[in-house]
Design a protein around this motif. Sequence first.
Motif, mmCIF file in Angstrom:
data_model
loop_
_atom_site.group_PDB
_atom_site.id
_atom_site.type_symbol
_atom_site.label_atom_id
_atom_site.label_comp_id
_atom_site.label_asym_id
_atom_site.label_seq_id
_atom_site.Cartn_x
_atom_site.Cartn_y
_atom_site.Cartn_z
ATOM 1 N N LEU A 4 0.856 -1.182 0.000
ATOM 2 C CA LEU A 4 0.000 0.000 0.000
ATOM 3 C C LEU A 4 0.893 1.233 0.000
ATOM 4 O O LEU A 4 1.779 1.372 0.840
ATOM 5 C CB LEU A 4 -0.903 0.018 1.237
ATOM 6 N N ILE A 5 0.661 2.119 -0.946
ATOM 7 C CA ILE A 5 1.390 3.385 -1.013
ATOM 8 C C ILE A 5 0.425 4.488 -0.605
ATOM 9 O O ILE A 5 -0.664 4.598 -1.166
ATOM 10 C CB ILE A 5 1.944 3.636 -2.425
ATOM 11 N N PRO A 16 6.257 12.600 -10.174
ATOM 12 C CA PRO A 16 6.343 11.230 -10.676
ATOM 13 C C PRO A 16 6.722 10.157 -9.659
ATOM 14 O O PRO A 16 6.470 8.982 -9.890
ATOM 15 C CB PRO A 16 7.417 11.330 -11.762
ATOM 16 N N LYS A 17 7.309 10.493 -8.537
ATOM 17 C CA LYS A 17 7.832 9.470 -7.623
ATOM 18 C C LYS A 17 6.803 8.436 -7.164
ATOM 19 O O LYS A 17 7.060 7.242 -7.265
ATOM 20 C CB LYS A 17 8.489 10.121 -6.398
ATOM 21 N N PRO A 18 5.623 8.838 -6.654
ATOM 22 C CA PRO A 18 4.683 7.808 -6.191
ATOM 23 C C PRO A 18 4.215 6.868 -7.300
ATOM 24 O O PRO A 18 4.161 5.647 -7.099
ATOM 25 C CB PRO A 18 3.510 8.614 -5.621
ATOM 26 N N SER A 33 -1.535 -1.124 -4.226
ATOM 27 C CA SER A 33 -2.686 -0.243 -4.072
ATOM 28 C C SER A 33 -2.176 1.111 -3.618
ATOM 29 O O SER A 33 -1.165 1.201 -2.921
ATOM 30 C CB SER A 33 -3.665 -0.790 -3.035
ATOM 31 N N VAL A 34 -2.891 2.162 -4.002
ATOM 32 C CA VAL A 34 -2.494 3.523 -3.652
ATOM 33 C C VAL A 34 -3.684 4.224 -3.003
ATOM 34 O O VAL A 34 -4.807 4.119 -3.479
ATOM 35 C CB VAL A 34 -2.058 4.315 -4.911
ATOM 36 N N VAL A 35 -3.422 4.931 -1.910
ATOM 37 C CA VAL A 35 -4.407 5.824 -1.310
ATOM 38 C C VAL A 35 -3.839 7.226 -1.458
ATOM 39 O O VAL A 35 -2.707 7.500 -1.031
ATOM 40 C CB VAL A 35 -4.667 5.487 0.170
ATOM 41 N N SER A 64 -4.636 -0.426 -8.183
ATOM 42 C CA SER A 64 -5.848 0.066 -7.559
ATOM 43 C C SER A 64 -5.561 1.408 -6.892
ATOM 44 O O SER A 64 -4.649 1.517 -6.068
ATOM 45 C CB SER A 64 -6.326 -0.948 -6.515
ATOM 46 N N VAL A 65 -6.323 2.436 -7.265
ATOM 47 C CA VAL A 65 -6.116 3.781 -6.720
ATOM 48 C C VAL A 65 -7.399 4.219 -6.012
ATOM 49 O O VAL A 65 -8.466 4.236 -6.605
ATOM 50 C CB VAL A 65 -5.755 4.794 -7.831
ATOM 51 N N VAL A 66 -7.264 4.544 -4.737
ATOM 52 C CA VAL A 66 -8.376 5.061 -3.949
ATOM 53 C C VAL A 66 -8.073 6.529 -3.681
ATOM 54 O O VAL A 66 -7.078 6.868 -3.041
ATOM 55 C CB VAL A 66 -8.517 4.300 -2.605
#
Length: 85
Positions: A4-5, A16-18, A33-35, A64-66
């Motif tokens: 999870l990021i 751009p890093k994330p 997954s990213v929040v 997956s991006v939340v």
Amino acid sequence: MRILILSQYYAPEPIPKPSDLAESLQQKGHTVSVVTGLPNYPNGVLYPRFRKRLVQLEASQGISVVRTFEYPYHGKSSIGRVINY
């Protein structure tokens, strides 16, 4: 491995890093997954295809991006900046 990021900024914002990290980990076989917040950097204006919602789900290149609500603001007011963070 499931990763999870958590990042205030994520593509399409010009940091751009994330997104580079997420894509690299996914290419190595991890489930990523990213929040993140709603995209509004650098102008403090919500990007056109996004709306102010509590939660917005999407998939970006298999990731997956939340997106969660944040007050879009990048002005000089301390209170506005605190609310944004």
